[in-house]
Motif scaffolding. Structure first.
Motif, PDB file in Angstrom:
ATOM      1  N   VAL A  11       0.844  -1.203   0.000  1.00  0.00           N
ATOM      2  CA  VAL A  11       0.000   0.000   0.000  1.00  0.00           C
ATOM      3  C   VAL A  11       0.878   1.251   0.000  1.00  0.00           C
ATOM      4  O   VAL A  11       0.611   2.215  -0.744  1.00  0.00           O
ATOM      5  CB  VAL A  11      -0.971  -0.006   1.205  1.00  0.00           C
ATOM      6  N   ALA A  12       1.929   1.251   0.792  1.00  0.00           N
ATOM      7  CA  ALA A  12       2.823   2.401   0.862  1.00  0.00           C
ATOM      8  C   ALA A  12       3.498   2.651  -0.485  1.00  0.00           C
ATOM      9  O   ALA A  12       3.587   3.795  -0.942  1.00  0.00           O
ATOM     10  CB  ALA A  12       3.865   2.190   1.957  1.00  0.00           C
ATOM     11  N   LYS A  13       3.973   1.589  -1.143  1.00  0.00           N
ATOM     12  CA  LYS A  13       4.633   1.744  -2.439  1.00  0.00           C
ATOM     13  C   LYS A  13       3.655   2.261  -3.496  1.00  0.00           C
ATOM     14  O   LYS A  13       3.988   3.133  -4.300  1.00  0.00           O
ATOM     15  CB  LYS A  13       5.250   0.411  -2.882  1.00  0.00           C
ATOM     16  N   MET A  14       2.424   1.729  -3.488  1.00  0.00           N
ATOM     17  CA  MET A  14       1.442   2.163  -4.462  1.00  0.00           C
ATOM     18  C   MET A  14       1.040   3.618  -4.217  1.00  0.00           C
ATOM     19  O   MET A  14       0.877   4.391  -5.161  1.00  0.00           O
ATOM     20  CB  MET A  14       0.207   1.264  -4.427  1.00  0.00           C
ATOM     21  N   SER A  15       0.884   3.996  -2.962  1.00  0.00           N
ATOM     22  CA  SER A  15       0.510   5.382  -2.661  1.00  0.00           C
ATOM     23  C   SER A  15       1.626   6.340  -3.073  1.00  0.00           C
ATOM     24  O   SER A  15       1.354   7.448  -3.547  1.00  0.00           O
ATOM     25  CB  SER A  15       0.179   5.546  -1.176  1.00  0.00           C
ATOM     26  N   GLU A  46      -2.959   6.646   3.945  1.00  0.00           N
ATOM     27  CA  GLU A  46      -4.252   6.386   4.585  1.00  0.00           C
ATOM     28  C   GLU A  46      -5.373   6.375   3.551  1.00  0.00           C
ATOM     29  O   GLU A  46      -6.269   5.535   3.586  1.00  0.00           O
ATOM     30  CB  GLU A  46      -4.559   7.442   5.663  1.00  0.00           C
ATOM     31  N   LYS A  47      -5.317   7.333   2.604  1.00  0.00           N
ATOM     32  CA  LYS A  47      -6.342   7.391   1.562  1.00  0.00           C
ATOM     33  C   LYS A  47      -6.230   6.184   0.626  1.00  0.00           C
ATOM     34  O   LYS A  47      -7.232   5.637   0.183  1.00  0.00           O
ATOM     35  CB  LYS A  47      -6.243   8.697   0.784  1.00  0.00           C
ATOM     36  N   MET A  48      -5.007   5.775   0.331  1.00  0.00           N
ATOM     37  CA  MET A  48      -4.796   4.615  -0.526  1.00  0.00           C
ATOM     38  C   MET A  48      -5.352   3.363   0.138  1.00  0.00           C
ATOM     39  O   MET A  48      -5.995   2.540  -0.522  1.00  0.00           O
ATOM     40  CB  MET A  48      -3.297   4.451  -0.811  1.00  0.00           C
ATOM     41  N   ALA A  49      -5.127   3.212   1.439  1.00  0.00           N
ATOM     42  CA  ALA A  49      -5.648   2.052   2.164  1.00  0.00           C
ATOM     43  C   ALA A  49      -7.177   2.085   2.142  1.00  0.00           C
ATOM     44  O   ALA A  49      -7.822   1.038   1.976  1.00  0.00           O
ATOM     45  CB  ALA A  49      -5.129   2.039   3.592  1.00  0.00           C
ATOM     46  N   GLY A  50      -7.765   3.287   2.267  1.00  0.00           N
ATOM     47  CA  GLY A  50      -9.220   3.401   2.207  1.00  0.00           C
ATOM     48  C   GLY A  50      -9.761   3.039   0.851  1.00  0.00           C
ATOM     49  O   GLY A  50     -10.776   2.351   0.718  1.00  0.00           O
ATOM     50  N   LEU A  51      -9.067   3.491  -0.211  1.00  0.00           N
ATOM     51  CA  LEU A  51      -9.484   3.145  -1.578  1.00  0.00           C
ATOM     52  C   LEU A  51      -9.366   1.632  -1.819  1.00  0.00           C
ATOM     53  O   LEU A  51     -10.232   1.028  -2.462  1.00  0.00           O
ATOM     54  CB  LEU A  51      -8.635   3.911  -2.602  1.00  0.00           C
ATOM     55  N   GLN A  52      -8.299   1.061  -1.314  1.00  0.00           N
ATOM     56  CA  GLN A  52      -8.109  -0.390  -1.490  1.00  0.00           C
ATOM     57  C   GLN A  52      -9.205  -1.159  -0.751  1.00  0.00           C
ATOM     58  O   GLN A  52      -9.746  -2.128  -1.275  1.00  0.00           O
ATOM     59  CB  GLN A  52      -6.726  -0.824  -0.989  1.00  0.00           C
ATOM     60  N   HIS A  53      -9.573  -0.718   0.433  1.00  0.00           N
ATOM     61  CA  HIS A  53     -10.632  -1.377   1.189  1.00  0.00           C
ATOM     62  C   HIS A  53     -11.958  -1.256   0.452  1.00  0.00           C
ATOM     63  O   HIS A  53     -12.722  -2.225   0.343  1.00  0.00           O
ATOM     64  CB  HIS A  53     -10.740  -0.771   2.605  1.00  0.00           C
TER      65      HIS A  53
END
Length: 99
Positions: free
Chosen positions: A74-78, A86-93
């Protein structure tokens, strides 16, 4: 004829005494065998508990490793997309929920 009956009684008493001795020996042998089986069962139980603990620890280790890998991904993709982690993790969820 009375002599034969007398010797028969003596022989029966001697046979009964030997039988009692043999029965005591057999009972002792069975007791020792039962004790050995009980001891082996106790050892097997302890070994299985230890094996279960090792398997449980390996599963926990694997879970932690997978969690770190997911956080890293998630960190690498963000970073690549320029979006906060945090937003990337929310989008992934949200994407996981949507299928």
């Amino acid at each position: 004829m009375a002599i034969e009956v007398g010797s028969l009684v003596i022989d029966l008493r001697a046979s009964v005494a030997r039988l009692e001795t043999d029965m005591k020996r057999t009972a002792n042998t069975v007791k020792r065998s039962a004790d050995q089986i009980e001891s082996a069962a106790g050892f097997a139980k302890k070994a299985l508990v230890a094996l279960g603990a090792v398997i449980g620890l390996n599963q926990i280790k694997q879970l932690i490793s997978n969690s770190f890998q997911a956080v890293d991904a998630v960190a690498k993709m963000s970073d690549r997309l320029g979006v906060a982690t945090e937003k990337m993790a929310g989008l992934q969820h949200a994407a996981d929920l949507a299928g």
